[in-house]
Design an enzyme around this catalytic site. Structure first.
Site, short mmCIF file in Angstrom:
data_model
loop_
_atom_site.label_atom_id
_atom_site.label_comp_id
_atom_site.label_asym_id
_atom_site.label_seq_id
_atom_site.Cartn_x
_atom_site.Cartn_y
_atom_site.Cartn_z
N GLN A 44 40.05 80.61 -40.67
CA GLN A 44 40.62 79.38 -40.28
C GLN A 44 41.43 78.68 -41.49
O GLN A 44 42.14 77.90 -41.05
CB GLN A 44 39.32 78.50 -40.14
CG GLN A 44 38.23 78.73 -39.42
CD GLN A 44 37.28 77.96 -39.26
OE1 GLN A 44 36.23 78.04 -39.90
NE2 GLN A 44 37.37 76.80 -38.34
N ASN A 188 27.20 82.95 -42.08
CA ASN A 188 27.33 81.68 -41.25
C ASN A 188 26.51 81.56 -40.10
O ASN A 188 26.77 82.24 -39.15
CB ASN A 188 28.60 81.26 -41.55
CG ASN A 188 28.95 79.65 -41.10
OD1 ASN A 188 28.37 78.86 -41.64
ND2 ASN A 188 29.37 79.52 -40.00
N GLU A 189 25.72 80.61 -39.92
CA GLU A 189 25.05 80.05 -38.59
C GLU A 189 24.77 81.39 -37.47
O GLU A 189 25.61 81.40 -36.42
CB GLU A 189 25.74 79.06 -37.90
CG GLU A 189 27.25 79.09 -37.67
CD GLU A 189 27.90 78.00 -37.06
OE1 GLU A 189 27.56 76.69 -37.58
OE2 GLU A 189 28.97 77.98 -36.40
N TYR A 332 26.20 68.58 -36.77
CA TYR A 332 27.08 67.61 -36.43
C TYR A 332 26.66 66.58 -35.62
O TYR A 332 27.14 65.56 -35.43
CB TYR A 332 28.34 68.51 -35.67
CG TYR A 332 29.11 69.30 -36.70
CD1 TYR A 332 30.11 68.60 -37.19
CD2 TYR A 332 28.65 70.68 -36.73
CE1 TYR A 332 31.20 69.44 -38.32
CE2 TYR A 332 29.49 71.34 -37.79
CZ TYR A 332 30.58 70.91 -38.36
OH TYR A 332 31.45 71.58 -39.28
N GLU A 398 27.74 71.91 -43.71
CA GLU A 398 28.84 71.58 -42.76
C GLU A 398 28.44 70.13 -42.24
O GLU A 398 27.14 70.07 -41.63
CB GLU A 398 29.18 72.51 -41.83
CG GLU A 398 30.08 73.86 -42.27
CD GLU A 398 30.65 74.72 -40.88
OE1 GLU A 398 30.70 74.07 -39.98
OE2 GLU A 398 30.53 75.71 -41.04
N TRP A 441 32.69 69.00 -43.41
CA TRP A 441 33.69 69.99 -42.98
C TRP A 441 34.97 68.78 -42.18
O TRP A 441 34.60 67.92 -41.70
CB TRP A 441 33.22 70.88 -41.81
CG TRP A 441 33.96 71.72 -41.11
CD1 TRP A 441 34.92 71.42 -39.95
CD2 TRP A 441 34.20 72.86 -41.61
NE1 TRP A 441 35.53 72.45 -39.71
CE2 TRP A 441 35.19 73.58 -40.61
CE3 TRP A 441 33.94 73.76 -42.44
CZ2 TRP A 441 35.60 74.83 -40.73
CZ3 TRP A 441 34.18 75.08 -42.67
CH2 TRP A 441 35.26 75.66 -41.70
#
Length: 511
Positions: A44, A188-189, A332, A398, A441
């Protein structure tokens, strides 16, 4: 393990209490040593996708097929060449730590075999630059970007061979960087990676099967998500065991894995919705964390998925259980959960029909591009880990607000979001949570998984039309810097920052 009734009571109590999230605070209210940082990931942020020996990953393949809103990470914001500038900005902001990932296919282009010296040099330089500015490196080893060579050779994460290859890759990282990297996240996740990549086929590597995926060319949505997570857990445990046995004693670091979480709340007071909410917690959090804490998958999952979910041998169970020093939480937003009994009637099964719930937005999420501000959801997640999983050390790896990328530099909604969520973390800590760090994030507006450059989560706007990809601090960058440098946070602070935003944007941060 607690009864279903008591678990639901925990969630509902948190929902009632968490509306009291701290509004006025400063970082001195957090325990000594609590870490504040920001985050990105390799594909990214780095760019230079075909430079200096780097080979493609499954994320390159996914993006080049047009599935990321037609965009790619070939250049993105070019941190590969601009890391010194970015680290300077991090230090100027006042970050304690920077979370980034290593591109496996930059370091070991074919997934196994020779190490790429230029890739090795880049990560050494980045780590050294961070340390020279007093910024702690937090490294993730795999973030949706398995080397394409391993996917092509044997199917990547759905083949048990991945365990050895991942462990070998991890050891290279421990050997080369472990003297300076204190925190390692293996994968990651994996919950999102498995469901998106092996059921719906909407994320790399796009495995799926009808009727569950779109334009599927390979895969089995009924079984592959469960197989992928099983192999991820075994690979994580293998790498963690190696680290603890061979490196931790002299390097004094810590190793963990991250989990994507949502705040899940029953839509109604019915028993059915309460059970469905616990099922949702089992299928997302429990899928990863139950084996790590208790040595096996939740009974709910085993009963519903049956033979489609792999079984741990006694030896494997012992390897996986306790194979972490910390858990990373990615969060989130939050949702209402409703039981969906119609799913049980479907003969063709996948993860989502096994889950058998309907989710709906809490608040006005459907009315805005931005994420709703629901900080009690994160507080409830942290309380859930405390009550159900023996209160492990947790880093929120995040958390952040989405805006349309070119919308405004005066990102008030991001400031309001961070203000509320950091306050909720403070309240959770005061209530006994073992949370030890928070990473927003993202540091820059970067290439995002599904929508490319349409959205931005960053503290810095990056002008993609500028050949030099100039970085510009948003209002949120000044707000976070104010907090990191010891300033008090309250609603009045935002008003003052907005009044001075033009002056602040002229190249300096201020408390």
């Amino acid at each position: 393990m607690r009864s279903l009734y008591s678990l639901q009571m925990i969630v509902m109590i948190n929902l009632a209490v968490a509306v009291l999230c701290a509004d006025k605070y400063s970082r001195s209210d957090f325990p000594p040593g609590f870490v504040f940082g920001s985050a990105t990931s390799a594909y990214q942020v780095e760019g230079a996708a075909s430079e200096d020996g780097r080979a493609p990953s499954i994320w390159d393949t996914f993006a080049h097929a047009g599935y990321a809103n037609g965009a790619t990470g070939d250049i993105t914001v070019d941190q590969y060449h601009k890391y010194q500038e970015d680290v300077h900005l991090m230090a100027e902001m006042g970050l304690d730590a920077y979370r980034f990932s290593i591109s496996w296919s930059r370091l070991i282009p074919n997934g196994r075999g020779p190490v790429n010296p230029k890739g090795l040099n880049y990560y050494n330089n980045l780590i050294n630059e961070l340390i020279s500015h007093g910024i702690q490196p937090h490294v993730t080893l795999h973030n949706f970007d398995l080397p394409q060579a391993l996917e092509d050779e044997y199917g990547g994460w759905i083949n048990r061979r991945i365990v050895n290859d991942f462990t070998t890759y991890a050891e290279v990282c421990f050997q080369e960087f472990g003297d300076r990297v204190p925190y390692w996240t293996t994968v990651n996740e994996p919950d999102v990676f498995a469901v998106g990549g092996y059921d719906g086929g909407i994320t790399p590597p796009r495995h799926c099967s009808p009727p569950f995926g779109v334009n599927c060319t390979r895969g089995n949505s009924s079984s592959e998500p469960y197989i992928a997570v099983h192999n991820i857990l075994l690979a994580h445990a293998s790498a963690a065991r190696l680290y603890k046995k061979k490196y931790q004693g002299k390097q004094h670091g810590f190793i963990g894995i991250s989990i994507y979480t949502t705040g899940n709340f029953p839509l109604t007071n019915s028993v059915e919705d309460a059970i469905a909410t616990q099922r949702a917690n089992d299928f997302f959090v429990g899928w990863i964390v139950n084996p790590l804490v208790f040595g096996d998958y939740p009974d709910t999952m085993k009963k519903i998925a049956g033979s489609r979910i792999p079984t741990f041998t006694n030896h494997e169970s012992e390897l996986v259980r306790g194979s972490f020093d910390f858990l990373g939480v990615i969060h989130y937003s939050s949702y209402y959960v409703e039981d969906d009994p119609g799913s049980w009637e479907l003969k063709q099964r996948d993860y989502n029909t096994d889950l058998a719930v309907k989710i709906s937005n809490v608040g006005n999420a459907s009315l805005t591009y931005e994420l709703p501000i629901l900080p009690w959801g994160l507080q409830a997640v942290l309380e859930y880990f405390k009550q159900v999983y023996e209160n492990p050390p947790i880093y929120i790896l995040e958390n952040g607000q989405r805006n349309r990328r070119n919308s405004t530099m005066e990102d008030t909604s991001r400031v309001n979001y961070l203000h509320a969520y950091i306050g909720s973390v403070l309240d959770a800590v005061r209530n006994g949570s073992n949370a030890r760090g928070y990473f927003a994030w993202s540091f820059l507006d970067v290439f995002e998984l599904l929508d490319g450059y349409e959205s931005g989560y960053g503290f810095y706007y990056v002008d993609l039309d500028d050949p030099d990809l100039k970085r510009y601090p948003k209002l949120s960058a000044h707000w976070y810097s104010h907090f990191l440098k010891g300033g008090s946070i309250s609603s009045d602070v935002l008003i003052k920052l907005k009044q001075n935003f033009f002056a602040l944007s002229q190249g300096h941060f201020s408390q």
